[in-house]
Design a protein around this motif. Sequence first.
Motif, PDB file in Angstrom:
ATOM      1  N   MET A 186       0.830  -1.203   0.000  1.00 22.84           N
ATOM      2  CA  MET A 186       0.000   0.000   0.000  1.00 22.84           C
ATOM      3  C   MET A 186       0.864   1.252   0.000  1.00 22.84           C
ATOM      4  O   MET A 186       0.535   2.250  -0.621  1.00 22.84           O
ATOM      5  CB  MET A 186      -0.923   0.007   1.227  1.00 22.84           C
ATOM      6  CG  MET A 186      -2.026  -1.038   1.175  1.00 22.84           C
ATOM      7  SD  MET A 186      -3.159  -0.818  -0.199  1.00 22.84           S
ATOM      8  CE  MET A 186      -4.001   0.677   0.335  1.00 22.84           C
ATOM      9  N   GLU A 187       1.971   1.193   0.672  1.00 24.35           N
ATOM     10  CA  GLU A 187       2.875   2.346   0.746  1.00 24.35           C
ATOM     11  C   GLU A 187       3.871   2.361  -0.409  1.00 24.35           C
ATOM     12  O   GLU A 187       4.675   3.278  -0.537  1.00 24.35           O
ATOM     13  CB  GLU A 187       3.634   2.323   2.071  1.00 24.35           C
ATOM     14  CG  GLU A 187       2.752   2.458   3.299  1.00 24.35           C
ATOM     15  CD  GLU A 187       3.485   2.170   4.590  1.00 24.35           C
ATOM     16  OE1 GLU A 187       4.698   1.916   4.518  1.00 24.35           O
ATOM     17  OE2 GLU A 187       2.854   2.197   5.660  1.00 24.35           O
ATOM     18  N   SER A 188       3.815   1.323  -1.249  1.00 20.54           N
ATOM     19  CA  SER A 188       4.739   1.187  -2.386  1.00 20.54           C
ATOM     20  C   SER A 188       6.210   1.171  -1.945  1.00 20.54           C
ATOM     21  O   SER A 188       7.094   1.674  -2.647  1.00 20.54           O
ATOM     22  CB  SER A 188       4.525   2.309  -3.411  1.00 20.54           C
ATOM     23  OG  SER A 188       3.235   2.261  -3.939  1.00 20.54           O
ATOM     24  N   LYS A 189       6.430   0.598  -0.773  1.00 17.07           N
ATOM     25  CA  LYS A 189       7.796   0.500  -0.277  1.00 17.07           C
ATOM     26  C   LYS A 189       8.273  -0.946  -0.380  1.00 17.07           C
ATOM     27  O   LYS A 189       7.515  -1.880  -0.120  1.00 17.07           O
ATOM     28  CB  LYS A 189       7.880   0.946   1.188  1.00 17.07           C
ATOM     29  CG  LYS A 189       7.708   2.442   1.376  1.00 17.07           C
ATOM     30  CD  LYS A 189       7.860   2.828   2.834  1.00 17.07           C
ATOM     31  CE  LYS A 189       7.717   4.328   3.032  1.00 17.07           C
ATOM     32  NZ  LYS A 189       7.834   4.718   4.446  1.00 17.07           N
ATOM     33  N   MET A 190       9.507  -1.105  -0.748  1.00 14.65           N
ATOM     34  CA  MET A 190      10.181  -2.395  -0.834  1.00 14.65           C
ATOM     35  C   MET A 190       9.523  -3.315  -1.851  1.00 14.65           C
ATOM     36  O   MET A 190       9.781  -4.518  -1.869  1.00 14.65           O
ATOM     37  CB  MET A 190      10.220  -3.089   0.536  1.00 14.65           C
ATOM     38  CG  MET A 190      10.926  -2.283   1.603  1.00 14.65           C
ATOM     39  SD  MET A 190      11.000  -3.147   3.172  1.00 14.65           S
ATOM     40  CE  MET A 190      12.251  -4.379   2.822  1.00 14.65           C
ATOM     41  N   ASP A 191       8.678  -2.769  -2.700  1.00 17.56           N
ATOM     42  CA  ASP A 191       7.933  -3.614  -3.640  1.00 17.56           C
ATOM     43  C   ASP A 191       8.860  -4.274  -4.655  1.00 17.56           C
ATOM     44  O   ASP A 191       8.716  -5.462  -4.970  1.00 17.56           O
ATOM     45  CB  ASP A 191       6.871  -2.772  -4.349  1.00 17.56           C
ATOM     46  CG  ASP A 191       5.802  -3.633  -4.990  1.00 17.56           C
ATOM     47  OD1 ASP A 191       5.414  -4.633  -4.364  1.00 17.56           O
ATOM     48  OD2 ASP A 191       5.375  -3.323  -6.109  1.00 17.56           O
ATOM     49  N   ARG A 192       9.817  -3.513  -5.166  1.00 16.42           N
ATOM     50  CA  ARG A 192      10.715  -4.063  -6.169  1.00 16.42           C
ATOM     51  C   ARG A 192      11.593  -5.164  -5.575  1.00 16.42           C
ATOM     52  O   ARG A 192      11.774  -6.226  -6.182  1.00 16.42           O
ATOM     53  CB  ARG A 192      11.602  -2.957  -6.753  1.00 16.42           C
ATOM     54  CG  ARG A 192      12.545  -3.460  -7.831  1.00 16.42           C
ATOM     55  CD  ARG A 192      13.210  -2.318  -8.569  1.00 16.42           C
ATOM     56  NE  ARG A 192      12.252  -1.515  -9.299  1.00 16.42           N
ATOM     57  CZ  ARG A 192      12.576  -0.455 -10.036  1.00 16.42           C
ATOM     58  NH1 ARG A 192      13.828  -0.069 -10.127  1.00 16.42           N
ATOM     59  NH2 ARG A 192      11.656   0.229 -10.679  1.00 16.42           N
ATOM     60  N   MET A 193      12.135  -4.906  -4.373  1.00 11.45           N
ATOM     61  CA  MET A 193      12.960  -5.912  -3.707  1.00 11.45           C
ATOM     62  C   MET A 193      12.152  -7.188  -3.456  1.00 11.45           C
ATOM     63  O   MET A 193      12.626  -8.300  -3.672  1.00 11.45           O
ATOM     64  CB  MET A 193      13.498  -5.379  -2.383  1.00 11.45           C
ATOM     65  CG  MET A 193      14.382  -6.371  -1.625  1.00 11.45           C
ATOM     66  SD  MET A 193      14.744  -5.854   0.071  1.00 11.45           S
ATOM     67  CE  MET A 193      15.628  -4.322  -0.228  1.00 11.45           C
ATOM     68  N   LEU A 194      10.928  -7.007  -3.025  1.00  5.40           N
ATOM     69  CA  LEU A 194      10.067  -8.140  -2.728  1.00  5.40           C
ATOM     70  C   LEU A 194       9.792  -8.960  -3.991  1.00  5.40           C
ATOM     71  O   LEU A 194       9.893 -10.200  -3.982  1.00  5.40           O
ATOM     72  CB  LEU A 194       8.756  -7.638  -2.125  1.00  5.40           C
ATOM     73  CG  LEU A 194       7.697  -8.698  -1.829  1.00  5.40           C
ATOM     74  CD1 LEU A 194       8.189  -9.663  -0.758  1.00  5.40           C
ATOM     75  CD2 LEU A 194       6.397  -8.044  -1.376  1.00  5.40           C
ATOM     76  N   LYS A 195       9.464  -8.279  -5.087  1.00  3.72           N
ATOM     77  CA  LYS A 195       9.165  -8.988  -6.329  1.00  3.72           C
ATOM     78  C   LYS A 195      10.383  -9.755  -6.835  1.00  3.72           C
ATOM     79  O   LYS A 195      10.264 -10.894  -7.290  1.00  3.72           O
ATOM     80  CB  LYS A 195       8.697  -7.993  -7.399  1.00  3.72           C
ATOM     81  CG  LYS A 195       7.281  -7.492  -7.180  1.00  3.72           C
ATOM     82  CD  LYS A 195       6.869  -6.510  -8.265  1.00  3.72           C
ATOM     83  CE  LYS A 195       5.462  -5.983  -8.030  1.00  3.72           C
ATOM     84  NZ  LYS A 195       5.077  -4.971  -9.046  1.00  3.72           N
ATOM     85  N   ASN A 196      11.573  -9.130  -6.758  1.00  2.94           N
ATOM     86  CA  ASN A 196      12.791  -9.805  -7.193  1.00  2.94           C
ATOM     87  C   ASN A 196      13.052 -11.058  -6.372  1.00  2.94           C
ATOM     88  O   ASN A 196      13.357 -12.126  -6.921  1.00  2.94           O
ATOM     89  CB  ASN A 196      13.993  -8.856  -7.086  1.00  2.94           C
ATOM     90  CG  ASN A 196      13.965  -7.768  -8.138  1.00  2.94           C
ATOM     91  OD1 ASN A 196      13.273  -7.899  -9.143  1.00  2.94           O
ATOM     92  ND2 ASN A 196      14.712  -6.700  -7.918  1.00  2.94           N
TER      93      ASN A 196
END
Length: 216
Positions: A187-197
Amino acid sequence: MNITAEKVKEAGRCYVQLLGMNNQYQACLKGIKRYKRAAYKIGQILARWFPSVFVISGVVFVIALCRIIYLYPIEPPDPKYVLLNELLKPVGISLISMSVFCFPIALFWGGKSAKKDLTKAIGLRDEIKKRMDNLVQEKKEIISIIPEQYRYPLAAKYFVEVLENGRADSLKEAMNLYEEQLHRWKMESKMDRMLKNQQTESTALWTYILTDSFFR
């Protein structure tokens, strides 16, 4: 099995090791594909052929030029004749002859180098695969304490944190807290890229392990 923070921490360390080895393994597979391509082999040959030909021709050019300067300290009687016969012809002949002479050497040397690179990459791939298999077999019980969809470092680290600080008394509670935290992060758009990777890497890794090693 009594699931403690220490065991979850050990499982997290195993995931880090396995993901690192899996990245190396995938890099080896890409390298093997590259080394098998005809373009790579041709590149290895040309990388050895062109430099040797032009270096030798350059040496001939310098020698011929020095000879002209020595023989004709003053302007030669027929500059065009001297330039053609005493400079351009020797250089041209050396360029052609060295091209013919050096090509078989470059062909052998370049082909051998490409084969060596391929053999090295295959050996490294097999070594990494063996290490992954050994780790999975050795730590199978520890690895299996966390469900497959959470087998990546970020999740394991969070589980350890909430178990150690008393926010959760069991792995199930830790997973529920993690799902809530994931929702907040997204929801906060934080750590989303790291999480997806990490989730993508985890999916690829555990697909490989389950199909190739886990149920041997």
